[in-house]
Design a protein around this motif. Sequence first.
Motif, mmCIF file in Angstrom:
data_model
loop_
_atom_site.group_PDB
_atom_site.id
_atom_site.type_symbol
_atom_site.label_atom_id
_atom_site.label_comp_id
_atom_site.label_asym_id
_atom_site.label_seq_id
_atom_site.Cartn_x
_atom_site.Cartn_y
_atom_site.Cartn_z
ATOM 1 N N LYS A 112 101.217 -129.921 16.658
ATOM 2 C CA LYS A 112 101.781 -130.543 17.675
ATOM 3 C C LYS A 112 102.942 -129.935 18.320
ATOM 4 C CE LYS A 112 103.158 -134.586 15.883
ATOM 5 N NZ LYS A 112 103.418 -136.045 15.625
ATOM 6 N N LEU A 113 103.638 -128.916 17.430
ATOM 7 C CA LEU A 113 104.397 -127.786 17.948
ATOM 8 C C LEU A 113 103.842 -126.838 18.650
ATOM 9 C CD1 LEU A 113 107.337 -126.769 17.928
ATOM 10 C CD2 LEU A 113 106.702 -125.521 15.886
ATOM 11 N N PHE B 214 100.315 -133.272 6.653
ATOM 12 C CA PHE B 214 101.337 -133.738 7.555
ATOM 13 C C PHE B 214 101.829 -132.290 8.088
ATOM 14 C CE2 PHE B 214 105.652 -134.589 7.916
ATOM 15 C CZ PHE B 214 105.769 -135.474 8.762
ATOM 16 N N TRP C 16 99.551 -130.955 10.993
ATOM 17 C CA TRP C 16 99.703 -131.878 12.016
ATOM 18 C C TRP C 16 100.866 -131.579 12.823
ATOM 19 C CZ3 TRP C 16 96.622 -133.805 15.488
ATOM 20 C CH2 TRP C 16 97.290 -134.544 16.209
ATOM 21 N N ARG C 17 101.918 -131.375 12.171
ATOM 22 C CA ARG C 17 103.051 -131.057 12.858
ATOM 23 C C ARG C 17 103.121 -129.612 13.569
ATOM 24 N NH1 ARG C 17 108.473 -133.668 10.761
ATOM 25 N NH2 ARG C 17 109.254 -132.706 12.578
#
Length: 141
Positions: free
Chosen positions: A12-13, A5, A8-9
């Motif tokens: 995305k950032l 998680f 993945w964050r």
Amino acid sequence: MKLKFLIWRLVKLVIFLYVAWFLVFRHTPESYGKCDLYTEEMNGGIHTFQGQQYNIKLCGLKRGIDPSNIHYDEIRLAVYSMQGELLAERYFEFNWELRELEYGNDYLIYADGGGAGFETRMAMPPTRLDWIRARLPRLWP
């Protein structure tokens, strides 16, 4: 599970920051102007290489060739076929001493190197890689 998680964050950032940087700081071809003036002053226009004619078009980010404001001006050099297809594109800083393009049978030379006066040779006619590069987004300002 928590590590996936977080990764993945983070991905995305990074993508968000890249897109934001790209949208805020990118100069599009429309940002450049006074193409007729730059093309004439820098020896662009229609030139023949290996029996084929090409239109060499130059445009400036500051939109004016003048010794007082030319420093740090960025130039867009675009090579077009006679049918108007973009074949190659380069960006470089204007150098007042080496402002004119030079031509050979199978190349053109423009002043590059951040205003330091280095000359860069570009193969003419443009290669397939030049054609591809001209269609990719520019990743830096």
